[in-house]
Scaffold this motif. Structure first.
Motif, PDB file in Angstrom:
ATOM      1  N   ARG A  10      16.397-106.435   0.558  1.00  0.00           N
ATOM      2  CA  ARG A  10      17.709-106.017   0.063  1.00  0.00           C
ATOM      3  C   ARG A  10      18.777-106.954   0.615  1.00  0.00           C
ATOM      4  N   ALA A  11      19.982-106.812   0.098  1.00  0.00           N
ATOM      5  CA  ALA A  11      21.048-107.754   0.434  1.00  0.00           C
ATOM      6  C   ALA A  11      21.396-107.736   1.911  1.00  0.00           C
ATOM      7  N   GLU A  12      21.252-106.585   2.545  1.00  0.00           N
ATOM      8  CA  GLU A  12      21.609-106.468   3.950  1.00  0.00           C
ATOM      9  C   GLU A  12      20.539-107.049   4.879  1.00  0.00           C
ATOM     10  N   ARG A  13      19.357-107.312   4.338  1.00  0.00           N
ATOM     11  CA  ARG A  13      18.274-107.910   5.125  1.00  0.00           C
ATOM     12  C   ARG A  13      17.403-108.723   4.180  1.00  0.00           C
ATOM     13  N   ILE A  14      17.746-109.977   3.995  1.00  0.00           N
ATOM     14  CA  ILE A  14      17.080-110.828   3.010  1.00  0.00           C
ATOM     15  C   ILE A  14      15.848-111.480   3.640  1.00  0.00           C
ATOM     16  N   PRO A  15      14.684-111.373   3.013  1.00  0.00           N
ATOM     17  CA  PRO A  15      13.442-111.897   3.606  1.00  0.00           C
ATOM     18  C   PRO A  15      13.237-113.389   3.378  1.00  0.00           C
ATOM     19  N   LEU A  16      14.246-114.188   3.738  1.00  0.00           N
ATOM     20  CA  LEU A  16      14.166-115.639   3.574  1.00  0.00           C
ATOM     21  C   LEU A  16      14.653-116.326   4.837  1.00  0.00           C
ATOM     22  N   GLU A  17      14.240-117.572   4.993  1.00  0.00           N
ATOM     23  CA  GLU A  17      14.670-118.366   6.143  1.00  0.00           C
ATOM     24  C   GLU A  17      16.096-118.862   5.955  1.00  0.00           C
ATOM     25  N   ASP A  18      16.696-119.289   7.058  1.00  0.00           N
ATOM     26  CA  ASP A  18      18.052-119.839   7.015  1.00  0.00           C
ATOM     27  C   ASP A  18      18.095-121.072   6.106  1.00  0.00           C
ATOM     28  N   GLY A  19      19.172-121.199   5.323  1.00  0.00           N
ATOM     29  CA  GLY A  19      19.388-122.396   4.519  1.00  0.00           C
ATOM     30  C   GLY A  19      18.281-122.711   3.545  1.00  0.00           C
ATOM     31  N   SER A  20      17.699-121.694   2.920  1.00  0.00           N
ATOM     32  CA  SER A  20      16.503-121.923   2.100  1.00  0.00           C
ATOM     33  C   SER A  20      16.754-121.917   0.596  1.00  0.00           C
ATOM     34  N   VAL A  21      17.964-121.544   0.140  1.00  0.00           N
ATOM     35  CA  VAL A  21      18.237-121.541  -1.300  1.00  0.00           C
ATOM     36  C   VAL A  21      19.587-122.208  -1.575  1.00  0.00           C
ATOM     37  N   ASP A  22      19.710-122.734  -2.799  1.00  0.00           N
ATOM     38  CA  ASP A  22      20.941-123.409  -3.207  1.00  0.00           C
ATOM     39  C   ASP A  22      21.974-122.433  -3.762  1.00  0.00           C
ATOM     40  N   THR A  23      21.498-121.385  -4.412  1.00  0.00           N
ATOM     41  CA  THR A  23      22.389-120.409  -5.055  1.00  0.00           C
ATOM     42  C   THR A  23      21.801-119.015  -4.899  1.00  0.00           C
ATOM     43  N   VAL A  24      22.674-118.042  -4.691  1.00  0.00           N
ATOM     44  CA  VAL A  24      22.283-116.629  -4.698  1.00  0.00           C
ATOM     45  C   VAL A  24      22.980-115.971  -5.877  1.00  0.00           C
ATOM     46  N   ILE A  25      22.181-115.378  -6.768  1.00  0.00           N
ATOM     47  CA  ILE A  25      22.706-114.636  -7.920  1.00  0.00           C
ATOM     48  C   ILE A  25      22.550-113.142  -7.634  1.00  0.00           C
ATOM     49  N   VAL A  26      23.588-112.378  -7.902  1.00  0.00           N
ATOM     50  CA  VAL A  26      23.503-110.912  -7.805  1.00  0.00           C
ATOM     51  C   VAL A  26      23.995-110.364  -9.137  1.00  0.00           C
ATOM     52  N   ALA A  27      23.055-109.882  -9.957  1.00  0.00           N
ATOM     53  CA  ALA A  27      23.382-109.405 -11.297  1.00  0.00           C
ATOM     54  C   ALA A  27      23.397-107.875 -11.318  1.00  0.00           C
ATOM     55  N   GLN A  28      24.554-107.323 -11.589  1.00  0.00           N
ATOM     56  CA  GLN A  28      24.711-105.864 -11.754  1.00  0.00           C
ATOM     57  C   GLN A  28      24.296-105.106 -10.500  1.00  0.00           C
ATOM     58  N   ALA A  29      24.534-105.670  -9.319  1.00  0.00           N
ATOM     59  CA  ALA A  29      24.046-105.011  -8.103  1.00  0.00           C
ATOM     60  C   ALA A  29      24.985-105.119  -6.907  1.00  0.00           C
ATOM     61  N   TRP A  30      25.971-106.016  -6.927  1.00  0.00           N
ATOM     62  CA  TRP A  30      26.789-106.213  -5.732  1.00  0.00           C
ATOM     63  C   TRP A  30      27.543-104.939  -5.342  1.00  0.00           C
ATOM     64  N   HIS A  31      27.872-104.087  -6.301  1.00  0.00           N
ATOM     65  CA  HIS A  31      28.604-102.854  -5.996  1.00  0.00           C
ATOM     66  C   HIS A  31      27.767-101.855  -5.202  1.00  0.00           C
ATOM     67  N   TRP A  32      26.464-102.101  -5.082  1.00  0.00           N
ATOM     68  CA  TRP A  32      25.605-101.204  -4.300  1.00  0.00           C
ATOM     69  C   TRP A  32      25.457-101.667  -2.860  1.00  0.00           C
ATOM     70  N   VAL A  33      25.858-102.877  -2.520  1.00  0.00           N
ATOM     71  CA  VAL A  33      25.563-103.416  -1.194  1.00  0.00           C
ATOM     72  C   VAL A  33      26.681-103.102  -0.213  1.00  0.00           C
ATOM     73  N   ASP A  34      26.363-103.254   1.063  1.00  0.00           N
ATOM     74  CA  ASP A  34      27.359-103.155   2.130  1.00  0.00           C
ATOM     75  C   ASP A  34      27.838-104.578   2.415  1.00  0.00           C
ATOM     76  N   PRO A  35      29.036-104.948   1.951  1.00  0.00           N
ATOM     77  CA  PRO A  35      29.481-106.341   2.096  1.00  0.00           C
ATOM     78  C   PRO A  35      29.535-106.811   3.549  1.00  0.00           C
ATOM     79  N   ALA A  36      29.844-105.900   4.471  1.00  0.00           N
ATOM     80  CA  ALA A  36      29.938-106.306   5.884  1.00  0.00           C
ATOM     81  C   ALA A  36      28.615-106.869   6.385  1.00  0.00           C
ATOM     82  N   LEU A  37      27.495-106.383   5.837  1.00  0.00           N
ATOM     83  CA  LEU A  37      26.178-106.887   6.224  1.00  0.00           C
ATOM     84  C   LEU A  37      25.661-107.937   5.245  1.00  0.00           C
ATOM     85  N   ALA A  38      25.968-107.756   3.957  1.00  0.00           N
ATOM     86  CA  ALA A  38      25.404-108.633   2.934  1.00  0.00           C
ATOM     87  C   ALA A  38      26.034-110.022   2.935  1.00  0.00           C
TER      88      ALA A  38
END
Length: 314
Positions: A159-187
């Motif tokens: 989930r956005a608050e705990r992403i299962p990826l290494e540091d600096g591992s992607v060029d772009t993060v897409i969040v489609a129809q889901a950002w309103h569900w996350v905790d921005p302080a953690l995400a």
């Protein structure tokens, strides 16, 4: 709550997880608490969807008031509800215009994270654009559909608050129809962590175009029990720069059954008590049968506005 007020089983479990203490034990306790909280939210969602408990009863079971329980869990219950309607979600949710990918994903990007991927509506577009896509989704039921729908994507639980990826591992993060569900302080810091320097966070929402009269009537039916306002122009803040915005107007061709699946897959419909949900779906049926712009049609064009936001990691 004082330590002596905890039940013996709860104290024993906590002691077993914590062991002899220390930082490792603290980390393990934190993981366990997160898992327990996730399971508690699932149970509350099951109780609410089945109409088996009121918010007052749930609050009492959790040692708080009805108002406290509602404030704490009503949005979480909606956010975690989609697995209960995974089939309807996959069949009824609209796609997205291809031009949104061209705007949201920089031309230089090669490795993209689709965060909160659902059953893969946006994931599919990203894969078809020739990108290497990692799709992260917390719901097991939705991930099963995602595996089947987009086999070329790398699917992971998270989930956005705990992403299962290494540091600096992607060029772009897409969040489609889901950002309103996350905790921005953690995400926000988590997204920044997994992005390369100068990487892009891109948010996208499909919003029904209420300028069409029958769509406004449909919206009135859908929100007669609840209205969940979504901020589709959010501010992200540091360490990201100023947001850029774009809107795309388009329409999704749907059959009557697909439109009903779209309705049934909304979180605020899934979480209604069964009797109220049946009334709502019957009202939508009546609208489809009676509205002059809809009755007798085998295919319906549902107009959407796709709202896009992109921010660059400073």
């Amino acid at each position: 709550m004082k330590p002596e007020q905890f039940g013996a089983d709860a104290r024993r479990t906590a002691n077993e997880v914590a062991g002899d203490g220390g930082l490792a034990a603290l980390a393990q306790l934190t993981e366990t608490i997160s898992a327990l909280e996730w399971r508690r939210t699932e149970i509350i969602g099951e109780l609410r969807r089945g109409g088996r408990a009121s918010w007052e009863e749930i609050g009492r079971a959790c040692g708080m008031t009805r108002q406290g329980a509602t404030r704490r869990w009503s949005q979480q219950v909606q956010a975690s509800s989609f697995g209960a309607a995974a089939g309807a979600y996959h069949r009824g949710r609209p796609g997205y215009p291809l031009s949104s990918v061209e705007w949201l994903v920089p031309r230089r990007a090669r490795r993209v994270l689709d965060l909160g991927a659902g059953t893969g509506q946006y994931t599919k577009l990203l894969v078809e654009a020739g990108l290497r896509v990692i799709a992260v989704e917390p719901s097991e039921q939705l991930r099963k559909r995602l595996y089947e729908a987009v086999p070329k994507a790398e699917v992971r639980e998270g989930r956005a608050e705990r992403i299962p990826l290494e540091d600096g591992s992607v060029d772009t993060v897409i969040v489609a129809q889901a950002w309103h569900w996350v905790d921005p302080a953690l995400a926000v810091p988590e997204v920044a962590r997994v992005l390369v320097p100068g990487g892009t966070l891109s948010l996208v929402w499909n919003v029904r175009d209420l300028a069409e009269p029958w769509v406004a009537d449909l919206d009135g039916i859908l929100h007669q029990h609840s209205r969940h306002a979504i901020d589709t122009r959010p501010s992200i803040g540091e360490p990201f720069g100023q947001p850029e915005r774009m809107e795309i107007r388009w329409s999704q061709a749907m059959t009557r059954a697909e439109l009903l699946d779209m309705v049934a897959s909304r979180s605020y419909v899934i979480t209604l008590p069964e009797a109220a949900r049946a009334v709502l779906l019957a009202d939508v049926d009546k609208l489809l049968d009676s509205h002059p712009d809809l009755k007798g049609r085998e295919e319906i064009a549902l107009p959407y506005i796709t709202r896009c936001t992109r921010v660059r990691l400073d």
